[in-house]
Design a protein around this motif. Structure first.
Motif, PDB file in Angstrom:
ATOM      1  N   GLU A  26       5.244  54.494 -11.804  1.00 54.82           N
ATOM      2  CA  GLU A  26       3.983  53.792 -12.013  1.00 54.82           C
ATOM      3  C   GLU A  26       3.240  53.540 -10.708  1.00 54.82           C
ATOM      4  N   SER A  27       3.997  53.326  -9.638  1.00 58.03           N
ATOM      5  CA  SER A  27       3.436  53.179  -8.290  1.00 58.03           C
ATOM      6  C   SER A  27       4.592  53.286  -7.310  1.00 58.03           C
ATOM      7  N   GLU A  28       4.289  53.510  -6.042  1.00 58.60           N
ATOM      8  CA  GLU A  28       5.351  53.603  -5.048  1.00 58.60           C
ATOM      9  C   GLU A  28       6.078  52.270  -4.911  1.00 58.60           C
ATOM     10  N   GLU A  29       5.321  51.175  -4.880  1.00 60.75           N
ATOM     11  CA  GLU A  29       5.931  49.845  -4.761  1.00 60.75           C
ATOM     12  C   GLU A  29       6.861  49.569  -5.942  1.00 60.75           C
ATOM     13  N   PHE A  30       6.418  49.921  -7.145  1.00 60.49           N
ATOM     14  CA  PHE A  30       7.227  49.708  -8.344  1.00 60.49           C
ATOM     15  C   PHE A  30       8.519  50.516  -8.286  1.00 60.49           C
ATOM     16  N   ALA A  31       8.429  51.772  -7.853  1.00 65.79           N
ATOM     17  CA  ALA A  31       9.626  52.619  -7.788  1.00 65.79           C
ATOM     18  C   ALA A  31      10.656  52.044  -6.826  1.00 65.79           C
ATOM     19  N   TRP A  32      10.204  51.580  -5.665  1.00 73.10           N
ATOM     20  CA  TRP A  32      11.125  50.983  -4.693  1.00 73.10           C
ATOM     21  C   TRP A  32      11.742  49.697  -5.243  1.00 73.10           C
ATOM     22  N   GLU A  33      10.928  48.864  -5.887  1.00 74.26           N
ATOM     23  CA  GLU A  33      11.435  47.608  -6.442  1.00 74.26           C
ATOM     24  C   GLU A  33      12.527  47.872  -7.477  1.00 74.26           C
ATOM     25  N   MET A  34      12.273  48.833  -8.360  1.00 76.83           N
ATOM     26  CA  MET A  34      13.251  49.144  -9.396  1.00 76.83           C
ATOM     27  C   MET A  34      14.504  49.774  -8.798  1.00 76.83           C
ATOM     28  N   ALA A  35      14.332  50.674  -7.850  1.00 77.22           N
ATOM     29  CA  ALA A  35      15.485  51.346  -7.244  1.00 77.22           C
ATOM     30  C   ALA A  35      16.385  50.347  -6.535  1.00 77.22           C
ATOM     31  N   ARG A  36      15.804  49.438  -5.774  1.00 72.91           N
ATOM     32  CA  ARG A  36      16.611  48.435  -5.062  1.00 72.91           C
ATOM     33  C   ARG A  36      17.342  47.523  -6.041  1.00 72.91           C
ATOM     34  N   ALA A  37      16.649  47.101  -7.097  1.00 75.73           N
ATOM     35  CA  ALA A  37      17.269  46.198  -8.064  1.00 75.73           C
ATOM     36  C   ALA A  37      18.415  46.885  -8.803  1.00 75.73           C
ATOM     37  N   ILE A  38      18.189  48.122  -9.235  1.00 75.55           N
ATOM     38  CA  ILE A  38      19.216  48.847  -9.980  1.00 75.55           C
ATOM     39  C   ILE A  38      20.403  49.186  -9.080  1.00 75.55           C
ATOM     40  N   LYS A  39      20.123  49.564  -7.833  1.00 76.26           N
ATOM     41  CA  LYS A  39      21.215  49.844  -6.898  1.00 76.26           C
ATOM     42  C   LYS A  39      22.069  48.596  -6.686  1.00 76.26           C
ATOM     43  N   GLY A  40      21.435  47.434  -6.574  1.00 70.34           N
ATOM     44  CA  GLY A  40      22.189  46.198  -6.408  1.00 70.34           C
ATOM     45  C   GLY A  40      23.081  45.902  -7.601  1.00 70.34           C
ATOM     46  N   ILE A  41      22.556  46.107  -8.800  1.00 70.03           N
ATOM     47  CA  ILE A  41      23.352  45.875 -10.013  1.00 70.03           C
ATOM     48  C   ILE A  41      24.512  46.857 -10.088  1.00 70.03           C
ATOM     49  N   ALA A  42      24.231  48.125  -9.793  1.00 67.84           N
ATOM     50  CA  ALA A  42      25.278  49.144  -9.835  1.00 67.84           C
ATOM     51  C   ALA A  42      26.391  48.830  -8.845  1.00 67.84           C
ATOM     52  N   THR A  43      26.038  48.333  -7.682  1.00 67.98           N
ATOM     53  CA  THR A  43      27.029  47.971  -6.676  1.00 67.98           C
ATOM     54  C   THR A  43      27.907  46.826  -7.156  1.00 67.98           C
ATOM     55  N   ARG A  44      27.270  45.813  -7.764  1.00 72.67           N
ATOM     56  CA  ARG A  44      28.035  44.660  -8.254  1.00 72.67           C
ATOM     57  C   ARG A  44      28.976  45.054  -9.385  1.00 72.67           C
ATOM     58  N   VAL A  45      28.524  45.905 -10.283  1.00 72.48           N
ATOM     59  CA  VAL A  45      29.365  46.318 -11.413  1.00 72.48           C
ATOM     60  C   VAL A  45      30.401  47.343 -10.973  1.00 72.48           C
ATOM     61  N   GLY A  46      30.078  48.086  -9.906  1.00 72.19           N
ATOM     62  CA  GLY A  46      31.010  49.084  -9.389  1.00 72.19           C
ATOM     63  C   GLY A  46      30.948  50.407 -10.114  1.00 72.19           C
ATOM     64  N   ILE A  47      29.725  50.887 -10.368  1.00 76.04           N
ATOM     65  CA  ILE A  47      29.562  52.143 -11.108  1.00 76.04           C
ATOM     66  C   ILE A  47      28.869  53.188 -10.235  1.00 76.04           C
ATOM     67  N   PRO A  48      29.159  54.473 -10.461  1.00 75.67           N
ATOM     68  CA  PRO A  48      28.445  55.546  -9.775  1.00 75.67           C
ATOM     69  C   PRO A  48      27.031  55.665 -10.340  1.00 75.67           C
ATOM     70  N   LEU A  49      26.031  55.667  -9.468  1.00 73.77           N
ATOM     71  CA  LEU A  49      24.623  55.630  -9.888  1.00 73.77           C
ATOM     72  C   LEU A  49      23.863  56.852  -9.413  1.00 73.77           C
ATOM     73  N   ILE A  50      23.056  57.403 -10.325  1.00 75.30           N
ATOM     74  CA  ILE A  50      22.011  58.364  -9.974  1.00 75.30           C
ATOM     75  C   ILE A  50      20.696  57.729 -10.404  1.00 75.30           C
ATOM     76  N   PHE A  51      19.756  57.595  -9.468  1.00 74.37           N
ATOM     77  CA  PHE A  51      18.483  56.939  -9.778  1.00 74.37           C
ATOM     78  C   PHE A  51      17.506  57.949 -10.347  1.00 74.37           C
ATOM     79  N   LYS A  52      16.826  57.563 -11.421  1.00 75.04           N
ATOM     80  CA  LYS A  52      15.901  58.466 -12.111  1.00 75.04           C
ATOM     81  C   LYS A  52      14.513  57.843 -12.236  1.00 75.04           C
ATOM     82  N   VAL A  53      13.498  58.654 -11.997  1.00 79.10           N
ATOM     83  CA  VAL A  53      12.123  58.287 -12.342  1.00 79.10           C
ATOM     84  C   VAL A  53      11.321  59.582 -12.436  1.00 79.10           C
ATOM     85  N   SER A  54      10.338  59.630 -13.325  1.00 81.31           N
ATOM     86  CA  SER A  54       9.557  60.843 -13.550  1.00 81.31           C
ATOM     87  C   SER A  54       8.218  60.768 -12.837  1.00 81.31           C
ATOM     88  N   TYR A  55       7.883  61.812 -12.075  1.00 81.53           N
ATOM     89  CA  TYR A  55       6.602  61.861 -11.363  1.00 81.53           C
ATOM     90  C   TYR A  55       5.459  62.298 -12.266  1.00 81.53           C
TER      91      TYR A  55
END
Length: 273
Positions: A26-55
């Motif tokens: 939706e925007s560059e700022e939005f993509a970074w915000e979502m990526a950081r938040a999801i990466k943090g959750i994945a780290t806490r849960v301890g799961i392997p993550l691949i980040f996805k977004v469609s251009y």
């Protein structure tokens, strides 16, 4: 097919992986915000993550629907996210030319469901050197994916997976036959379950797509119990105001609890022989 890796994420091994991220860039700022938040959750849960977004959301119901920034700008953003957060990234490609461009920036290419039998696109992705996630078309039986796999192998690619995302069931509706996950797994390639597109109601709101997001964790739980290799879920901080596919995206605030539940299911599931 032997397991393979996308950066540090093993595909087809003993541990399930997760493809998570918002539907559209939706925007560059939005993509970074979502990526950081999801990466943090994945780290806490301890799961392997691949980040996805469609251009580019090229397959939209209405001509006036939001699509995204396009391949070059979108992949520039994804590449930066991947490098800074040290996470593999994946995005959809729609043409052979897009596959060539995107392969220079991302770790995995994704083929949309409606394009899963487009031989030239499959060949371009196969020869790109990148791993490939192929969405199973809503019009295909599970056993028909064997022909897709044969094409990929013929083009010299063994780093690919097939992603279940529901089957067309009448008008504006999709269903998931959990038997298909087992049947595709028996063919020997990694299988991913797309929990959020599987609860879409295509064109169900007239000019836009509807969906039943509350069912996405339910179906993901069933797929995890079947023993899929990975789970795909689109996630948004405010899906009611998302620019695409809002009705079927999981709320970011609920993601951690959903992932913890899925991981607890997998820990008690024995793999099929």
């Amino acid at each position: 097919m032997n397991p393979f890796s996308v950066q540090s994420v093993e595909i087809g091994g003993d541990k399930p992986f997760y493809i998570l991220g918002p539907c559209s860039l939706e925007s560059e700022e939005f993509a970074w915000e979502m990526a950081r938040a999801i990466k943090g959750i994945a780290t806490r849960v301890g799961i392997p993550l691949i980040f996805k977004v469609s251009y580019d959301k090229a397959n939209r119901t209405s001509v006036s629907s939001f699509r995204g920034p396009g391949v070059r700008e979108g992949c520039r953003i994804l590449e930066a996210i991947g490098k800074e957060l040290q996470v593999p990234v994946v995005t959809d490609v729609h043409t052979a030319q897009e596959a060539e461009i995107a392969a220079e920036h991302v770790d995995m290419l994704q083929i949309p469901a409606f394009l899963c039998r487009q031989t030239d696109l499959l060949e371009a992705c196969a020869r790109s050197g990148r791993a490939v996630n192929i969405k199973k078309g809503q019009f295909l039986a599970p056993w028909d994916t064997v022909h897709i796999a044969e094409k990929m192998c013929a083009f010299g690619c063994e780093r690919f997976m097939i992603c279940e995302r529901g089957t067309t069931f009448g008008y504006n509706n999709l269903v998931v036959d959990m038997r298909g996950l087992y049947w595709m797994k028996k063919e020997g390639f990694p299988v991913v379950f797309d929990a959020t597109h599987s609860v879409q109601r295509p064109g169900g709101l007239g000019g836009t797509t509807g969906g039943d997001r509350e069912l996405a964790p339910v179906l993901a739980s069933a797929a995890m119990a079947v023993g899929v290799d990975g789970i795909f879920m689109e996630v948004h901080k405010d899906p009611d105001h998302a620019l695409s596919d809002g009705p079927n995206q999981v709320k970011l605030s609920q993601l951690e609890n959903i992932l913890q539940r899925l991981e607890s299911i997998r820990r008690v599931v024995q793999p099929w022989e």
